[in-house]
Design an enzyme around this catalytic site. Structure first.
Site, PDB file in Angstrom:
ATOM      1  CD  GLN A  62      -4.726 -18.536 -26.563  1.00  0.00           C
ATOM      2  OE1 GLN A  62      -4.315 -19.258 -25.671  1.00  0.00           O
ATOM      3  NE2 GLN A  62      -5.909 -17.939 -26.496  1.00  0.00           N
ATOM      4  CD  GLU A  72      -3.518 -18.377 -21.940  1.00  0.00           C
ATOM      5  OE1 GLU A  72      -3.520 -19.340 -22.714  1.00  0.00           O
ATOM      6  OE2 GLU A  72      -4.257 -18.296 -20.954  1.00  0.00           O
ATOM      7  CG  ASP A  95      -5.562 -25.550 -23.250  1.00  0.00           C
ATOM      8  OD1 ASP A  95      -6.140 -26.620 -23.048  1.00  0.00           O
ATOM      9  OD2 ASP A  95      -5.896 -24.483 -22.710  1.00  0.00           O
TER      10      ASP A  95
END
Lengths: 748, 122
Positions: free
Chosen positions: A146, A175, A340
Site C-alpha cells: 500500500q 491511501e 508506515d
C-alpha cells in the site's frame, strides 16, 4: 572544581551518528513503556459458566471494562477456550513455528485464546521464529503493498499523477489524506481517477474524520477505509470518541455500502495518551486485535503505526511491532503491517525494522509506503519513501522476494502521469469544479513533488470540494465525465470499482484486485504455506518484473557503451614482436581487448589518454615507449612481465583495458611487481603520468618513490564490479593463449 | 441460495452497470449500492471461511443496507460515548427490532447494558 572530563575521539565519532538522534527510553511499566510482559499484565485465564465468560485474564465480569465485555461476548470460541487456555505457552509457540502444523489448526486454537494468552505466547518467540510463523499465518498467498499518496497543497493534478505513478510501481492500495479537511472530496476524486490510469483495480482511500470518510465511501469516491481506530484501554478508546459498540456499528456500516474496511491499532498510542494502565504494549495490542476480530472487521492495520517510535524506544520494541502483525494473522484477519512511520533517523535501523516482515511476506507489507517525497507525505514521513524506492526494488531482487512492487521505466511513468493529470483536469472542467492551466499541468507531469509546482490557487481546491459536496457528485459522475472527455478505458475502470461494491466479493478477508479485476483474498487465494517448497511462488512473469531493475546492465550494453569511445586506426597490430636492445626502451604491454573492444577505463579516462600519459612520463625521463599486445593472458602481472622481457631496458608496464596498471622487471617472478595501481576507478591522469616517470627511472637503474595507491572508503567494488566482470569477460573472449606478443603500431 | 447475478439496492442486475447507461445518466446512487441479499451471501461465505464474527458483521450490514445515509450516521452518533442514556439506547434498539433489524437491535441493546455498567452513558 573538577578538571574537564576527557573526551574520546571514538565516542565523539559515535555521538555524531544519526542513530543518536533517536530517543531511547528505559523500561517503565507504570507508564506502559514495556514491549512485553509488564509486571502489571494479567495472568492468562478464563472461566466460563453456562456459556458465559465470567472471568477473563484476571478480571471477573463485574470488573470488566467495555473492551473486556466486547471480547468476552463476541471474540472467543468458548468451545476451544478451555482446551487452549490449558496448554503450555511454549507448546503453542512451537505449533506456530512448526511448518508441519497446519495453518488452520493454529487459527482454530487462537480462536480460544484470551489477549493475555496470545501476548504471552508471542513474548516467547524469537525474531526468526516470528518470521517462520508469519510465512505460514498470513491470510493471502500473494503479498501486496500500500502507498501513501498525498501532497502539501492538496493539488488534485499532482495527486492523480502520483497515484498513477504508485500503481505503475505496483501498489494495489493507495491511501491519501489532506492537510485541509475540506479539501477531502476533491482529493479523493483525483486519487480515484489517477489510480485507474495505469491499470484496473487499485483500491483507494481518503483518511479523514470517520463520518466524512464514510460519506465519501457512500458516494463511490473511495473504495476502502482503514482509519477506524481501536485502543487497548477503555479510557483512550473513549478519548477517541468511540466505544467498541460504536466502532462495531461503523464496521457494519461500511459493509452495508459494499466498502472494504479494516481497523487500525498499534503499540504506543495508549502510552502517548498517558493511559496505558501500566500494561505492556504487547498485551494492549493483543486486546485490540481480539476486539477487531470480535467486531467483525476483516483486517487490522497495526505494527506501531503512529506510535511505532514509542515502541522502538524501549528494549525489544521492534520485535513487539512484528509480533503485532502476527497476532492479526493468527486471528485469521488481513494484516496491513505498519512500516508506515519513519521510526528512526538511522537508515540502518529503519531498514532493520522493516526487513524481517519484508522477507516473511504479508498481505500488505507497508500500510503506507511513502510513494511521494517525504515533505509531501501528510501522514508524516513513512519508514520507506519515494527516495527509497530503488533500494526497495533492489532488495526484492537481492533476496528473490516479492515485496509487491516492480520497476517502472521513466518514459512510461511520464506518459502515465500526463494521462492521469490530463484526465483529472478534463473531469474537473467537465463537472465545473476547477480549471487548471497548461503550465500547471506540465509542471505536475515532470515534478518530483509539490515543491516543483508554482504556488497553486488553494481556493480552487476548496471550491471544487464544495461543489462536489453540494451537488452530491458521485463515482458515477466521474465515470460519465471520463467517458465524455475521451477517456473510455479509464471510465470503464472506475465503473469497475463501483461494480465491485455491488458484487461484494472484496468484502472477504484480505481482498485486493489484481490488474484483471480478479479478487485475491483469503477465500480465492488462501495462503498454503506448509514448509519449504510450498506456499507462494512467484509466477515467471512476476519473477522477471522483480529481477529486471532498470539499472541492470549486460555485457552487450557494456560493449555498446565502450564503442562510443573507440578511436579506430590509432593502434594497429603489426605482427609478432621481437625483443628490443635500446636500454632506454620501456615496453607497455596491452591486454587482449584494449583498444579492440574496450576503449574506456573504469576511471573514465580512455585507454588512449592513459597511454599518452604513460608515454609522456617515460619521455620526461628520456625513455621511449613501445607498445606490444600480450594476447596469451589477461592477467596484468603476466602482461607486464611479458612486456618487460621484450623491453631493451628490461622494464615493462602492464595495462589492462579497465585501467589496472603495473611496472614489471624481466627478472622478477610473474606475480611480483615494482609498482601497482590496483584500484583502477580511482587512478587519475597525473598518477599514470607519475607511473610513466617511475618506469623511466627504473629503466635508468634508480629507485624512485612509489606512487601511492588511491584510496576511498566508499563501496567502490559495488559500484564497479559488474563492469569489471563484463570487461574481464570481453578480455577473456579476445585472449589467444597460442599467440606470441604482437607489435602494435601507435599512430599518434 | 447463490444469486447468479447480484443486484444493486435499486434492483438493477450488476451486468446492467455499463458505460452506455452511465453516459445516458440512467444510473443512480442506488444502482451502485450493495443489495442486502448479496451481503447475506457474503456472510455465508465468511462463515465457510471460518470467521463467524465477520459473517455477523456482514449480516448486520445487510440490515443496514436499506437505511439511508443520514439515518446510518445518526445511529452511529447515538452509539458514541456519552451521547445517549441507556434508556435512549434501549428505545433505539426497540425501534430497530420493529424495523426488522434484529441484529442491529441486539448490538444497540447490548451497548445499553454495557454503557450503564461501565459508565459510558451520561
Amino acid at each position: 572544581m573538577t578538571a574537564p572530563e576527557q573526551r574520546s575521539g571514538r565516542f565523539r565519532m559515535m555521538d555524531a551518528q544519526r542513530v543518536n538522534l533517536d530517543g531511547f527510553s528505559t523500561e517503565n511499566p507504570d507508564l506502559g513503556l514495556m514491549s512485553f510482559s509488564s509486571p502489571h499484565d494479567p495472568e492468562p485465564g478464563i472461566r466460563v459458566r453456562d456459556g458465559v465468560v465470567v472471568e477473563m485474564d484476571g478480571r471477573t465480569v463485574e470488573e470488566f471494562d467495555s473492551i473486556d465485555h466486547f471480547i468476552a461476548r463476541h471474540g472467543l470460541d468458548l468451545a476451544v477456550a478451555p482446551e487452549v487456555m490449558a496448554m503450555d505457552e511454549r507448546e503453542l509457540a512451537r505449533l506456530l513455528v512448526d511448518s508441519a502444523t497446519p495453518r488452520d489448526e493454529v487459527v482454530r486454537l487462537t480462536s480460544g485464546m484470551t489477549p493475555a494468552k496470545i501476548a504471552r505466547v508471542l513474548a516467547g518467540l524469537k525474531p526468526v521464529e516470528m518470521q517462520m510463523a508469519i510465512m505460514k499465518m498470513r491470510v493471502r498467498r500473494t503479498p501486496a503493498n500500500q502507498a501513501h499518496v498525498t501532497n502539501r497543497m492538496d493539488d488534485p493534478l499532482l495527486i492523480a499523477a502520483d497515484a498513477a505513478t504508485a500503481v505503475a510501481f505496483g501498489f494495489r492500495e493507495l491511501e491519501t489524506t489532506v492537510p485541509v479537511l475540506h479539501d477531502a472530496p476533491a482529493v479523493a476524486m483525483a486519487l480515484l481517477i489517477g489510480s485507474q490510469v495505469p491499470a484496473a483495480g487499485a483500491l483507494t482511500q481518503c483518511a479523514v474524520e470517520e463520518g466524512l470518510e464514510l460519506k465519501l465511501g457512500m458516494r463511490g469516491l473511495v473504495s476502502y477505509a482503514e482509519t477506524v481506530s481501536l485502543y487497548g484501554t477503555e479510557r483512550v478508546f473513549v478519548d477517541g470518541d468511540d466505544t467498541p459498540w460504536s466502532k462495531a456499528f461503523l464496521v457494519s456500516g461500511y459493509a452495508s455500502r459494499g466498502i472494504k474496511m479494516r481497523v487500525s491499532s498499534g503499540a504506543g498510542s495508549e502510552v502517548l495518551m498517558g493511559y496505558a494502565e501500566g500494561k505492556s504494549m504487547g498485551y494492549l495490542e493483543a486486546r485490540c486485535v481480539a476486539l477487531a476480530r470480535a467486531m467483525g472487521a476483516q483486517g487490522v492495520q497495526n505494527g506501531g503505526i503512529d506510535g511505532a517510535s514509542v515502541a522502538a524506544s524501549v528494549p525489544g520494541g521492534v520485535r513487539e511491532l512484528l509480533s503485532e502483525n502476527l497476532m492479526v494473522m493468527m486471528r485469521n484477519l488481513e494484516s496491513c503491517s505498519g512500516n508506515d512511520t519513519l521510526m528512526s533517523e538511522s537508515d540502518m535501523r529503519r531498514t532493520a525494522r522493516t526487513l524481517p516482515l519484508f522477507l516473511a511476506g504479508s498481505d500488505f507489507i507497508f500500510s503506507g509506503f511513502g510513494s511521494v517525497p517525504r515533505y509531501d507525505n501528510m501522514f508524516g514521513p513513512s519508514n520507506f519513501n519515494a527516495n527509497d524506492l530503488d533500494d526497495y526494488l533492489v532488495l526484492q531482487r537481492d533476496w528473490g522476494v516479492d515485496g509487491g512492487l516492480r520497476s517502472a521505466d521513466e518514459q512510461t511513468v511520464l506518459e502515465l502521469r500526463r494521462k492521469a493529470a490530463e484526465a483529472t483536469r478534463a473531469v474537473y472542467r467537465y463537472l465545473g469544479l476547477a480549471d487548471f492551466s497548461d503550465e500547471h499541468l506540465e509542471s505536475v507531469v515532470t515534478a518530483e513533488g509539490s515543491k516543483d509546482l508554482a504556488e497553486p490557487d488553494s481556493l480552487a481546491v476548496l471550491h471544487a470540494s464544495r461543489v462536489i459536496q453540494e451537488s452530491g457528485l458521485t463515482g458515477l459522475d466521474v465515470v460519465r465525465a471520463l467517458d465524455e472527455c475521451g477517456y473510455p478505458e479509464e471510465a470503464e475502470r472506475v465503473l469497475g470499482m463501483l461494480r465491485a461494491r455491488v458484487q461484494g466479493d472484496y468484502l472477504q478477508t484480505a481482498a485486493i484486485f489484481d490488474e484483471q479485476m480478479n479478487v485475491l483474498s483469503g477465500v480465492t487465494d488462501p495462503n498454503d504455506y506448509s514448509g519449504p517448497g510450498t506456499g507462494y511462488e512467484m509466477p515467471a512473469e512476476r519473477r522477471r518484473e522483480i529481477d529486471t531493475v532498470r539499472q541492470q546492465r549486460s555485457v552487450i550494453d557494456l560493449v555498446s557503451e565502450q564503442d562510443r569511445h573507440a578511436l579506430p586506426g590509432v593502434l594497429t597490430d603489426a605482427g609478432p614482436a621481437s625483443p628490443g636492445d635500446d636500454p632506454r626502451e620501456v615496453v607497455i604491454g596491452l591486454s587482449p581487448a584494449l583498444a579492440v573492444s574496450l576503449h574506456q577505463t573504469l576511471s573514465g579516462l580512455t585507454v588512449y589518454e592513459v597511454l599518452k600519459e604513460l608515454a609522456a612520463g617515460l619521455e620526461e625521463e628520456g625513455c621511449e615507449a613501445r607498445l606490444v599486445r600480450v594476447q596469451a593472458t589477461i592477467d596484468v602481472g603476466f602482461i607486464g612481465l611479458a612486456a618487460a622481457r621484450l623491453a631493451g631496458s628490461g622494464i615493462g608496464i602492464g595495462l589492462q583495458a579497465k585501467g589496472t596498471a603495473l611496472i614489471h622487471r624481466r627478472d622478477l617472478a610473474p606475480l611480483m611487481n615494482l609498482e601497482l595501481f590496483s584500484v583502477a576507478p580511482l587512478v587519475t591522469r597525473e598518477m599514470y603520468r607519475a607511473m610513466g616517470i617511475n618506469a623511466g627511472r627504473h629503466a635508468k637503474g634508480s629507485t624512485p618513490d612509489p606512487v601511492r595507491n588511491a584510496y576511498t572508503d566508499e563501496a567502490i567494488t559495488a559500484r564497479y564490479h559488474t563492469r569489471v566482470v563484463s570487461m574481464v569477460a570481453v578480455e577473456r573472449a579476445h585472449s589467444r593463449p597460442d599467440l606470441p606478443p604482437q607489435e602494435v603500431r601507435w599512430n599518434r | 441460495m447463490e444469486p447468479l447475478t447480484p443486484r444493486a439496492v435499486s434492483g438493477r442486475p450488476i451486468d446492467e452497470l455499463t458505460l452506455e447507461r452511465a453516459r445516458s445518466g440512467e444510473l443512480t446512487l442506488d444502482d451502485i449500492r450493495i443489495h442486502p441479499d448479496t451481503l447475506l451471501h457474503q456472510a455465508a461465505q465468511a462463515d465457510r471461511f471460518g470467521n463467524s464474527q465477520l459473517a455477523e458483521s456482514l449480516r448486520r450490514g445487510a440490515e443496514m443496507a436499506m437505511l439511508g445515509d443520514e439515518e446510518l450516521m445518526r445511529l452511529y452518533e447515538a452509539l458514541r460515548p456519552g451521547r445517549s442514556t441507556a434508556a435512549e439506547l434501549r428505545e433505539i434498539a426497540d425501534g430497530l427490532a420493529a424495523q426488522g433489524m434484529p441484529r442491529c437491535a441486539e448490538l444497540v441493546s447490548e451497548a445499553a447494558d454495557v454503557y450503564a455498567r461501565c459508565g459510558l452513558a451520561p
